[in-house]
Design a protein around this motif. Sequence first.
Motif, PDB file in Angstrom:
ATOM      1  N   ALA A 102       0.652  -0.934  -0.179  1.00 49.03           N
ATOM      2  CA  ALA A 102       0.016   0.404   0.291  1.00 49.03           C
ATOM      3  C   ALA A 102       0.813   1.726  -0.015  1.00 49.03           C
ATOM      4  O   ALA A 102       0.227   2.404  -0.685  1.00 49.03           O
ATOM      5  CB  ALA A 102      -1.076   0.163   1.137  1.00 49.03           C
ATOM      6  N   LEU A 103       2.235   0.943   0.152  1.00 46.74           N
ATOM      7  CA  LEU A 103       2.728   2.408   0.312  1.00 46.74           C
ATOM      8  C   LEU A 103       4.015   2.567  -0.610  1.00 46.74           C
ATOM      9  O   LEU A 103       5.105   3.272  -0.055  1.00 46.74           O
ATOM     10  CB  LEU A 103       3.712   2.675   1.875  1.00 46.74           C
ATOM     11  N   ASP A 104       4.079   1.272  -1.284  1.00 46.57           N
ATOM     12  CA  ASP A 104       5.041   0.971  -1.947  1.00 46.57           C
ATOM     13  C   ASP A 104       6.888   0.861  -1.686  1.00 46.57           C
ATOM     14  O   ASP A 104       7.511   1.724  -2.482  1.00 46.57           O
ATOM     15  CB  ASP A 104       5.373   2.529  -3.017  1.00 46.57           C
ATOM     16  N   ILE A 105       6.917   0.533   0.035  1.00 42.11           N
ATOM     17  CA  ILE A 105       7.752   0.272   0.668  1.00 42.11           C
ATOM     18  C   ILE A 105       8.089  -1.368  -0.520  1.00 42.11           C
ATOM     19  O   ILE A 105       6.977  -2.157  -0.113  1.00 42.11           O
ATOM     20  CB  ILE A 105       7.546   0.040   1.929  1.00 42.11           C
ATOM     21  N   PRO A 106       9.558  -1.654  -0.346  1.00 40.05           N
ATOM     22  CA  PRO A 106       9.634  -2.900  -1.052  1.00 40.05           C
ATOM     23  C   PRO A 106       9.999  -4.031   0.668  1.00 40.05           C
ATOM     24  O   PRO A 106      10.640  -3.608   1.984  1.00 40.05           O
ATOM     25  CB  PRO A 106      11.303  -3.208  -1.680  1.00 40.05           C
ATOM     26  N   VAL A 107       9.753  -4.828   0.303  1.00 40.27           N
ATOM     27  CA  VAL A 107       9.643  -6.060   1.498  1.00 40.27           C
ATOM     28  C   VAL A 107      10.412  -7.412   1.092  1.00 40.27           C
ATOM     29  O   VAL A 107      10.085  -7.755  -0.104  1.00 40.27           O
ATOM     30  CB  VAL A 107       8.115  -6.834   1.580  1.00 40.27           C
ATOM     31  N   ILE A 108      10.879  -7.971   1.439  1.00 38.14           N
ATOM     32  CA  ILE A 108      12.058  -8.991   1.677  1.00 38.14           C
ATOM     33  C   ILE A 108      11.275  -9.916   2.633  1.00 38.14           C
ATOM     34  O   ILE A 108      11.449  -9.776   4.030  1.00 38.14           O
ATOM     35  CB  ILE A 108      13.085  -9.107   1.948  1.00 38.14           C
ATOM     36  N   ALA A 109      11.020 -11.359   2.031  1.00 37.32           N
ATOM     37  CA  ALA A 109      10.434 -12.007   3.440  1.00 37.32           C
ATOM     38  C   ALA A 109      11.231 -12.698   3.792  1.00 37.32           C
ATOM     39  O   ALA A 109      12.506 -13.119   3.170  1.00 37.32           O
ATOM     40  CB  ALA A 109       9.281 -13.115   2.693  1.00 37.32           C
ATOM     41  N   TYR A 110      11.073 -14.126   5.011  1.00 33.88           N
ATOM     42  CA  TYR A 110      12.200 -15.298   5.233  1.00 33.88           C
ATOM     43  C   TYR A 110      13.680 -15.015   5.526  1.00 33.88           C
ATOM     44  O   TYR A 110      14.835 -15.798   4.815  1.00 33.88           O
ATOM     45  CB  TYR A 110      11.696 -15.880   4.457  1.00 33.88           C
ATOM     46  N   CYS A 111      13.915 -13.471   6.396  1.00 32.06           N
ATOM     47  CA  CYS A 111      15.360 -13.663   6.242  1.00 32.06           C
ATOM     48  C   CYS A 111      16.095 -13.717   8.019  1.00 32.06           C
ATOM     49  O   CYS A 111      15.469 -14.214   8.726  1.00 32.06           O
ATOM     50  CB  CYS A 111      14.875 -11.026   6.066  1.00 32.06           C
ATOM     51  N   GLN A 112      17.179 -13.942   7.237  1.00 32.64           N
ATOM     52  CA  GLN A 112      18.353 -14.388   7.469  1.00 32.64           C
ATOM     53  C   GLN A 112      18.800 -13.911   8.541  1.00 32.64           C
ATOM     54  O   GLN A 112      20.224 -14.223   9.212  1.00 32.64           O
ATOM     55  CB  GLN A 112      18.869 -16.168   7.288  1.00 32.64           C
ATOM     56  N   ALA A 113      19.381 -13.184   7.404  1.00 32.67           N
ATOM     57  CA  ALA A 113      20.603 -11.959   7.517  1.00 32.67           C
ATOM     58  C   ALA A 113      20.597 -10.833   6.879  1.00 32.67           C
ATOM     59  O   ALA A 113      20.062 -10.414   5.854  1.00 32.67           O
ATOM     60  CB  ALA A 113      21.985 -12.409   6.916  1.00 32.67           C
ATOM     61  N   ILE A 114      21.332  -9.611   8.046  1.00 35.10           N
ATOM     62  CA  ILE A 114      20.500  -8.175   7.400  1.00 35.10           C
ATOM     63  C   ILE A 114      21.705  -7.242   7.244  1.00 35.10           C
ATOM     64  O   ILE A 114      21.982  -7.380   8.602  1.00 35.10           O
ATOM     65  CB  ILE A 114      19.567  -7.805   8.293  1.00 35.10           C
ATOM     66  N   GLU A 115      22.014  -6.701   6.336  1.00 39.92           N
ATOM     67  CA  GLU A 115      23.121  -5.817   6.655  1.00 39.92           C
ATOM     68  C   GLU A 115      23.331  -4.218   6.080  1.00 39.92           C
ATOM     69  O   GLU A 115      22.320  -4.276   4.924  1.00 39.92           O
ATOM     70  CB  GLU A 115      24.250  -6.492   5.911  1.00 39.92           C
ATOM     71  N   ALA A 116      23.590  -3.506   6.867  1.00 49.34           N
ATOM     72  CA  ALA A 116      23.222  -1.946   6.133  1.00 49.34           C
ATOM     73  C   ALA A 116      24.413  -1.948   4.856  1.00 49.34           C
ATOM     74  O   ALA A 116      25.786  -2.409   4.970  1.00 49.34           O
ATOM     75  CB  ALA A 116      23.855  -0.821   6.839  1.00 49.34           C
ATOM     76  N   SER A 117      23.830  -1.643   3.540  1.00 49.27           N
ATOM     77  CA  SER A 117      24.770  -1.270   3.120  1.00 49.27           C
ATOM     78  C   SER A 117      24.735   0.228   1.876  1.00 49.27           C
ATOM     79  O   SER A 117      23.293   1.106   2.160  1.00 49.27           O
ATOM     80  CB  SER A 117      24.233  -2.791   1.358  1.00 49.27           C
ATOM     81  N   ASP A 118      25.059   0.932   1.245  1.00 45.97           N
ATOM     82  CA  ASP A 118      25.032   1.645   0.803  1.00 45.97           C
ATOM     83  C   ASP A 118      23.798   2.685   0.295  1.00 45.97           C
ATOM     84  O   ASP A 118      22.897   1.928  -0.305  1.00 45.97           O
ATOM     85  CB  ASP A 118      26.468   2.548  -0.529  1.00 45.97           C
ATOM     86  N   GLY A 119      23.040   3.331   1.122  1.00 48.54           N
ATOM     87  CA  GLY A 119      21.653   3.405   0.870  1.00 48.54           C
ATOM     88  C   GLY A 119      21.017   2.234   1.258  1.00 48.54           C
ATOM     89  O   GLY A 119      19.283   3.282   0.740  1.00 48.54           O
ATOM     90  N   GLY A 120      21.389   1.584   1.860  1.00 51.58           N
ATOM     91  CA  GLY A 120      19.202   0.377   1.327  1.00 51.58           C
ATOM     92  C   GLY A 120      20.649  -1.068   2.893  1.00 51.58           C
ATOM     93  O   GLY A 120      22.129  -0.523   3.571  1.00 51.58           O
ATOM     94  N   TYR A 121      19.831  -1.781   2.470  1.00 47.61           N
ATOM     95  CA  TYR A 121      20.312  -2.910   3.029  1.00 47.61           C
ATOM     96  C   TYR A 121      20.414  -4.014   2.367  1.00 47.61           C
ATOM     97  O   TYR A 121      19.870  -4.472   1.008  1.00 47.61           O
ATOM     98  CB  TYR A 121      19.290  -3.348   3.722  1.00 47.61           C
TER      99      TYR A 121
END
Lengths: 309, 247
Positions: A102-121
């Motif tokens: 609804a807000l046009d924000i991307p969704v990533i499912a089933y995440c096991q690892a998250i890292e900050a990377s330039d301007g995003g993740y």
Amino acid sequence: MSETFVVTEHLNGEFQDITFEMLGKAKSLGGNVTAVVFGSMKDKASELGAADAVISVGGSDDYNPEEYAAALKSLLNEKNPDLVLVGSTSMGMDIATPVGTALDIPVIAYCQAIEASDGGYTCTSQLYGGKMDVESKVSSPAIVMVSSGAFDGESGRVSGSPSVEDFSAEYGAGKVRFKALLSPEAADVDITQSNILVAIGRGIGSKDDVEVAEELAKALKADVAGTRPLIDAGWLPKSRQVGKSGLKVKPKVYIALGISGAPEHIEGMKDSSTIIAINTDKNAPIFDIAHYGMTEDLFDVVEDLMDEL
Amino acid sequence: MKVIVPLKLVPDLVEDLEVDGSGKALDKEDLKFKLNEFDDHALEEAIQLKENNGAEVVAIAIDGEGVDKLLFTALAKGADKSIKITGADPKDSHQLAKIFAEALKNEGFDLVLTGVQSVDDRDGQLGPILATYLEVPVVSVVSGLAVSGNVITLHKEYSGGFMAEYEVDSPAVLGIQAARQTPRYTPVSKIRQIQETATIESVDAGDAGVGSGSEVSKMAPPAKGKGAKMLGSAEELLAVLKEVGAL
């Protein structure tokens, strides 16, 4: 400074483990961490010490898919955080993508690892039954659905006194109504208390062959448990289900017969002290977490073992 | 009540999966596809509704290899109508949902039953996204539902064996975890018979939208940990069982 929102999850007035796992991860990413709470859970804000702030969107204490999604949507629309962590859970599934879409924000499912990377993740999702790790790059703002048990909950389980803000949220049109919470049915055996479990998966083949596992269990003074498809097929009672929608077990010994090791199952048994897996597929993900493995036919192994016993 | 069941083919995980030359996708060369197992539960639940309450069941899928057989199988199982959406190649759950949503706006529906999840829904599950495009409520992880007028009473599962009961006004989308009974098996002869007599409706795909807003940057089998110590015989297994105190 980056802003991370953690969408907390509670049941029966208690924050669930996933809440603390997400808080711990959010904290390790740096920046400001805000916990979003529902119903009257702001009364327990002192348990959310890993967060810098708590925002209460109110609503009913009992989870309501429509209401919680509408509340989160109105909150994110106004606050625009860089990253929103939601559980890859029964609750998270109802709210993450509706809000994101609804807000046009991307969704990533089933995440096991998250890292900050330039301007995003950069997020790593476990897909294809745990047989592939799929990395996605996403720019902020982003909604990331975090798998249960992917992150350690201890670093997020800190008491403290984060600031508490009330947000006047929207709650939707009342098309979904909560009626009752149903507790698990009473069981003849509580597999969360079992010392040894003989667990069976689809590899067992047929209902009649469940007997093979029962005989082995008897010889080892163990209890029999199983994966979701077997319970759905009615081969074992629901009280014997290990995994995401079943029970979390950590017996001294977990013997997995014909279980491939889908992420939903592993979530429920990976903390067992010793895991022994017997499966003919040498690439089955179960062997990545098992301590001991055999790729022989499970019926041959059990028969040989019974001869030895 | 008109019940729509979107069906999707997914890679059969019994086969070995390989990554293609791009390093970002599965190698489709030797891939075998099968119906998403949760979609099979959704279809079964829809047919149960038809048999117990009376309902019109419509199976819908996006055209591709094996889809005709999939849709004839749905008819053989008890669906009243099968629709094939042609001219689409969705790259993620968002595009898949958008294509289904466009088709369903024309078709009309009271209830959409999707499989709760699939093995490749990286950008989220189909049901909740579809519900958002259709502007109707959604409940996921549903096992067991009953219909009375335009109100659906259902059970939603949580972890730890907990469930909650909800009422939902139709039209709605429900993500089915498990049908009330094991999905029925249809003999090949019955599917062949249906193929002789029935037809699959074709509709052109509408706008697929821009997708999820994220891209796959890498795909690889999970890094192997220490891995299991492999045992070669029942004697070795017996020794391990003794060592860890199981005997």
